[in-house]
Design a protein around this motif. Sequence first.
Motif, mmCIF file in Angstrom:
data_model
loop_
_atom_site.group_PDB
_atom_site.id
_atom_site.type_symbol
_atom_site.label_atom_id
_atom_site.label_comp_id
_atom_site.label_asym_id
_atom_site.label_seq_id
_atom_site.Cartn_x
_atom_site.Cartn_y
_atom_site.Cartn_z
ATOM 1 N N VAL A 26 10.009 -18.076 1.789
ATOM 2 C CA VAL A 26 10.468 -16.859 2.470
ATOM 3 C C VAL A 26 9.418 -16.385 3.467
ATOM 4 O O VAL A 26 8.216 -16.427 3.185
ATOM 5 N N ASP A 27 9.866 -15.944 4.626
ATOM 6 C CA ASP A 27 8.952 -15.454 5.671
ATOM 7 C C ASP A 27 8.556 -13.996 5.473
ATOM 8 O O ASP A 27 7.435 -13.599 5.787
ATOM 9 N N LEU A 28 9.505 -13.199 4.979
ATOM 10 C CA LEU A 28 9.309 -11.752 4.916
ATOM 11 C C LEU A 28 10.007 -11.201 3.680
ATOM 12 O O LEU A 28 11.197 -11.471 3.462
ATOM 13 N N VAL A 29 9.272 -10.458 2.855
ATOM 14 C CA VAL A 29 9.844 -9.751 1.710
ATOM 15 C C VAL A 29 9.734 -8.263 1.987
ATOM 16 O O VAL A 29 8.683 -7.770 2.422
ATOM 17 N N LEU A 30 10.821 -7.530 1.713
ATOM 18 C CA LEU A 30 10.864 -6.104 2.002
ATOM 19 C C LEU A 30 11.245 -5.319 0.755
ATOM 20 O O LEU A 30 12.092 -5.751 -0.030
ATOM 21 N N THR A 31 10.625 -4.157 0.588
ATOM 22 C CA THR A 31 11.042 -3.233 -0.456
ATOM 23 C C THR A 31 10.991 -1.811 0.077
ATOM 24 O O THR A 31 10.021 -1.421 0.744
ATOM 25 N N PHE A 32 12.031 -1.070 -0.218
ATOM 26 C CA PHE A 32 12.153 0.296 0.275
ATOM 27 C C PHE A 32 12.339 1.249 -0.903
ATOM 28 O O PHE A 32 13.353 1.198 -1.595
ATOM 29 N N ARG A 33 11.337 2.061 -1.192
ATOM 30 C CA ARG A 33 11.396 3.147 -2.179
ATOM 31 C C ARG A 33 11.754 2.635 -3.579
ATOM 32 O O ARG A 33 12.590 3.218 -4.264
ATOM 33 N N ASN A 34 11.103 1.567 -3.987
ATOM 34 C CA ASN A 34 11.339 0.997 -5.313
ATOM 35 C C ASN A 34 10.125 1.019 -6.226
ATOM 36 O O ASN A 34 10.257 0.925 -7.448
ATOM 37 N N ILE A 35 8.937 1.144 -5.672
ATOM 38 C CA ILE A 35 7.725 0.921 -6.458
ATOM 39 C C ILE A 35 7.569 1.925 -7.583
ATOM 40 O O ILE A 35 7.080 1.580 -8.670
ATOM 41 N N HIS A 36 7.989 3.159 -7.390
ATOM 42 C CA HIS A 36 7.867 4.140 -8.476
ATOM 43 C C HIS A 36 8.684 3.708 -9.686
ATOM 44 O O HIS A 36 8.268 3.935 -10.834
ATOM 45 N N ASN A 37 9.828 3.090 -9.468
ATOM 46 C CA ASN A 37 10.641 2.597 -10.588
ATOM 47 C C ASN A 37 9.939 1.447 -11.310
ATOM 48 O O ASN A 37 9.922 1.390 -12.547
ATOM 49 N N TRP A 38 9.381 0.516 -10.558
ATOM 50 C CA TRP A 38 8.662 -0.601 -11.179
ATOM 51 C C TRP A 38 7.481 -0.084 -11.996
ATOM 52 O O TRP A 38 7.198 -0.578 -13.089
ATOM 53 N N GLU A 39 6.785 0.915 -11.453
ATOM 54 C CA GLU A 39 5.623 1.474 -12.134
ATOM 55 C C GLU A 39 6.041 2.155 -13.437
ATOM 56 O O GLU A 39 5.366 2.014 -14.468
#
Length: 277
Positions: free
Chosen positions: A147-160
Amino acid sequence: MLMKYQLGLMALLLGLLGTVQAAPTTAPVQLQAAVNNPERVEKNRQRDVYRHPLETLSFFGLRPEMTVLELWPGGGWYTEILAPALAQKGQLFVTNFNPEGPAESYLTRSAKSLNNRLAARPQVFSKVKVAQITPPTDFNLGPANSVDLVLTFRNIHNWEMEGYQDKVYAAVYQVLKPGGIFGVEEHRAKPGLTAAPAQVAKSGYMPEDHVIKSIEAAGFKLVGKSEINSNPKDTKNYPGGVWTLPPTLSQGDQDRERYLAIGESDRMTLKFIKVNK
């Protein structure tokens, strides 16, 4: 050997130059067309003033020939733009959960909802491919270095809050090509907070320095920050956390006009590159 030398040299140069407060690059024609696409849902288009999709995706370096993976696409707000932008020359993958899982599971309901949303609009989503994952154990995002580009939008708080953020970052590192980009947007907490990041995450906000440190620990290097999605009106001290603000407006009519005047949250926008560990 040459690739390892090049990546090592890249990492050294980045360290010497420091983090660049980068400006957005020029948007490809396909991206401009995707943002202006009349097929976009009107309520999604109305949020452009807060989410700045053209500037954000340009900052991350999106090009129409890329293979792109969007993590946890939720309601598909960005998917609706990414899919047509990549339809002709590139490929878009999105993560989803098992739609055949336990009926009472939020993940199962979410999986079915996303599948239905993609199927209902083939004129937009017919070329999108799904990478099925099963948190908190299976985070296989695809073949290594694909993959060239991975994107995440407003998800990190859930993972944490779930405690598996490091597993996600490791999976992103594996699936990205050497020199690939990890683009991150997240609600930004007040600086200098002393509470544990997992506790702060319950508000929906995340400390920027913690996010950067955690992602770099997985083998990435921060190469750019942008204030495209900043909002100085956001005081970050609301009764319902970030969900007090639009678009959720969790407090209903209570102080509704005040929250509408603030707008959507203050967000960090960070660009990382995969370097050799």
